[in-house]
Scaffold this motif. Sequence first.
Motif, PDB file in Angstrom:
ATOM      1  N   TRP A 237      21.691  51.629  -8.209  1.00  0.00           N
ATOM      2  CA  TRP A 237      22.709  51.031  -7.337  1.00  0.00           C
ATOM      3  C   TRP A 237      22.141  50.524  -6.017  1.00  0.00           C
ATOM      4  CZ3 TRP A 237      23.823  52.922  -2.442  1.00  0.00           C
ATOM      5  CH2 TRP A 237      23.279  54.174  -2.124  1.00  0.00           C
ATOM      6  N   ILE A 238      21.165  51.226  -5.473  1.00  0.00           N
ATOM      7  CA  ILE A 238      20.746  50.946  -4.106  1.00  0.00           C
ATOM      8  C   ILE A 238      19.857  49.714  -3.998  1.00  0.00           C
ATOM      9  CG2 ILE A 238      18.646  52.358  -4.027  1.00  0.00           C
ATOM     10  CD1 ILE A 238      19.666  53.417  -1.281  1.00  0.00           C
ATOM     11  N   ARG A 240      20.500  46.847  -5.472  1.00  0.00           N
ATOM     12  CA  ARG A 240      21.317  45.632  -5.560  1.00  0.00           C
ATOM     13  C   ARG A 240      21.739  45.163  -4.163  1.00  0.00           C
ATOM     14  NH1 ARG A 240      22.158  43.536 -10.943  1.00  0.00           N
ATOM     15  NH2 ARG A 240      20.986  45.051 -12.189  1.00  0.00           N
ATOM     16  N   SER A 243      24.407  46.798  -1.226  1.00  0.00           N
ATOM     17  CA  SER A 243      24.614  48.234  -1.449  1.00  0.00           C
ATOM     18  C   SER A 243      24.763  49.023  -0.152  1.00  0.00           C
ATOM     19  CB  SER A 243      23.469  48.811  -2.290  1.00  0.00           C
ATOM     20  OG  SER A 243      22.215  48.528  -1.702  1.00  0.00           O
ATOM     21  N   PHE A 246      29.119  51.001   1.188  1.00  0.00           N
ATOM     22  CA  PHE A 246      29.491  52.000   0.183  1.00  0.00           C
ATOM     23  C   PHE A 246      30.914  51.809  -0.328  1.00  0.00           C
ATOM     24  CE2 PHE A 246      26.324  55.729   0.831  1.00  0.00           C
ATOM     25  CZ  PHE A 246      25.281  54.820   0.933  1.00  0.00           C
ATOM     26  N   LEU A 249      30.764  49.364  -3.640  1.00  0.00           N
ATOM     27  CA  LEU A 249      29.716  49.545  -4.645  1.00  0.00           C
ATOM     28  C   LEU A 249      30.167  49.155  -6.053  1.00  0.00           C
ATOM     29  CD1 LEU A 249      28.006  52.883  -3.505  1.00  0.00           C
ATOM     30  CD2 LEU A 249      27.193  50.534  -3.200  1.00  0.00           C
ATOM     31  N   TYR A 252      30.385  44.950  -8.576  1.00  0.00           N
ATOM     32  CA  TYR A 252      29.064  44.842  -9.189  1.00  0.00           C
ATOM     33  C   TYR A 252      28.446  43.465  -8.954  1.00  0.00           C
ATOM     34  CZ  TYR A 252      31.080  48.874 -11.528  1.00  0.00           C
ATOM     35  OH  TYR A 252      31.701  50.064 -11.797  1.00  0.00           O
ATOM     36  N   GLN A 257      18.340  43.423  -3.524  1.00  0.00           N
ATOM     37  CA  GLN A 257      17.795  43.505  -2.178  1.00  0.00           C
ATOM     38  C   GLN A 257      16.572  42.592  -2.099  1.00  0.00           C
ATOM     39  OE1 GLN A 257      18.766  45.467   0.567  1.00  0.00           O
ATOM     40  NE2 GLN A 257      20.607  46.167  -0.517  1.00  0.00           N
TER      41      GLN A 257
END
Length: 380
Positions: A237-238, A240, A243, A246, A249, A252, A257
């Motif tokens: 998750w982190i 993308r 992110s 919070f 999240l 989608y 990043q």
Amino acid sequence: MARIASQRHRFAIPQDVHYLNCAYMGPLSHEVSEAMVAGARAKEQPWNFRPADFFRITEDFRSRAAKLTEVDADCIAVVPSVSYGLAVAAANLPVARGQTIVTLGDQFPSNVYIWQEKAKHCGGDVIAVARASHDCWTEAVLDAIGADTAVVAVPHNHWADGRIVDLVRVGEKAREHGAALVLDLTQSLGAMPLDFAQVQPDFAVAACYKWLMGPYGVGMLYVAPKHHGGEPIEHNWINRAGSEDFARLVDYRDDFQPGARRFDMGEKSNAPLLMGAGAALDFLMEFGVEAIPEELGERTEELAREAGSLGLTSAPLGTRAPHFLSLGFPEGVPEGLTETLAERQVHVSLRGTSLRVTPHLYNTPADTQVLIETLRDCLG
């Protein structure tokens, strides 16, 4: 250049322990241990660990890693191990049927197994080069690179004998033939400088627990800009884009990043590991990546001269890395050597028929003296 004084006082190494084995595992300095404890204590009160902290501690480490290597922070990914970083490289480099992947003979397994698997699935071949007995590895690697080479996967110096690969020349020849260059720098980064702009690796990875003087379980992966659009080996998750928010999240997204961050490991925001590894990089940069190999070269040269007077052999500086000394026994390894070394608290590594001696800034003249005295007694 002025010599660097022993930094023994910054490590928890008793005076009667003679640890000359950084190539096995670098000890943590007091500053690194304190940083790790501070990171661990952050989770005692998770209500004070804000969403922004998940990114801040990662970027703090990333910026230090970029400063040490003199590359852009966008080119650094945070990985848990060398094998993880090399798996990223293998997943993003094509190998066609009949093409070759060049490695060193008896290279450390993490930079071999992944290429054996890659070759098996792609119909390629792994070439493990052999060097002439008194030479460095450079000519053997250069001779193996040709029109059929897809990947050259090598270290800066061999993990067992310390002999060097001239990565500038190897990089040039790899590019001439359209081959990718992948480096495992675990046994060199922090102890021997590397000009990334001149070498131009596609990927380069280093675990932090040896010459980067940090904790186990974290490392850095350099990814050349041309691969920043590649495929990560996990989708967490982190990594993308967006992110940081919070609250959104589950909105989608397909984008990531920026830069090499898409290749970061899951649960990368590990405060004890990243804060400890960052403090370790600060320790190295306090002295400089140019000054440290100068100092370690002086120390291994002194050891080589003393050992030479006992009849032991070693490669000269330039053929071997400055921080590595591999001592050969022309008459064979003396019986009981490892037991006697252990009894006298002399910690080195026996690799085949050679003794690998790898000091660092925490060593003192007493460490050298006890090692030489022990070798003299065993050779008696």
